[in-house]
Design a protein around this motif. Structure first.
Motif, PDB file in Angstrom:
ATOM      1  N   ARG A 106      50.281  20.605  51.471  1.00 19.15           N
ATOM      2  CA  ARG A 106      51.514  21.211  50.980  1.00 19.15           C
ATOM      3  C   ARG A 106      51.214  22.289  49.940  1.00 19.15           C
ATOM      4  NH1 ARG A 106      56.467  21.785  49.473  1.00 19.15           N
ATOM      5  NH2 ARG A 106      57.425  21.052  47.587  1.00 19.15           N
ATOM      6  N   ARG A 107      50.210  22.021  49.100  1.00 22.54           N
ATOM      7  CA  ARG A 107      49.868  22.993  48.061  1.00 22.54           C
ATOM      8  C   ARG A 107      49.423  24.314  48.680  1.00 22.54           C
ATOM      9  NH1 ARG A 107      45.793  22.354  42.964  1.00 22.54           N
ATOM     10  NH2 ARG A 107      45.788  24.552  42.459  1.00 22.54           N
ATOM     11  N   TRP A 163      54.023  31.895  48.345  1.00 19.15           N
ATOM     12  CA  TRP A 163      54.143  32.757  47.166  1.00 19.15           C
ATOM     13  C   TRP A 163      53.392  34.068  47.348  1.00 19.15           C
ATOM     14  CZ3 TRP A 163      57.957  32.712  44.224  1.00 19.15           C
ATOM     15  CH2 TRP A 163      58.584  31.543  43.847  1.00 19.15           C
ATOM     16  N   THR A 204      52.414  26.230  50.053  1.00 18.44           N
ATOM     17  CA  THR A 204      53.195  26.846  48.981  1.00 18.44           C
ATOM     18  C   THR A 204      52.488  28.070  48.422  1.00 18.44           C
ATOM     19  OG1 THR A 204      53.710  24.564  48.388  1.00 18.44           O
ATOM     20  CG2 THR A 204      54.597  26.232  46.990  1.00 18.44           C
ATOM     21  N   ALA A 232      54.758  26.872  40.245  1.00 18.58           N
ATOM     22  CA  ALA A 232      53.523  27.367  40.855  1.00 18.58           C
ATOM     23  C   ALA A 232      52.546  27.884  39.808  1.00 18.58           C
ATOM     24  CB  ALA A 232      53.839  28.448  41.882  1.00 18.58           C
TER      25      ALA A 232
END
Length: 77
Positions: free
Chosen positions: A2-3, A10, A6, A61
């Protein structure tokens, strides 16, 4: 995983923000709205959008990317 998703999201957001920051396609347009050229309104709106994106980015983030524990800095989340 998931990181990483993300992070790529971004990166995509900021690439789009940079790519459309200068409205080359409006420079030859002399149309005005409320007394200002449309390309200037584009800049005003785009800067508002960029501010919102950075505020959302800074909420989570940024701390994660800098390896900062949100509890350590007093951020509720």
């Amino acid at each position: 995983m998931r990181r990483k998703k993300t992070d790529f999201l971004w990166i995509g957001v900021f690439v789009v923000l940079v790519a459309f920051a200068i409205p080359w396609f409006l420079w030859a347009d002399a149309t005005t709205w409320l007394g200002l050229p449309v390309w200037l309104w584009w800049h005003i709106g785009w800067m508002a959008l960029a501010s919102l994106a950075f505020a959302l980015f800074a909420r989570g983030a940024w701390d994660r990317g800098m390896n900062v524990d949100p509890d350590e800095v007093g951020v509720d989340g």
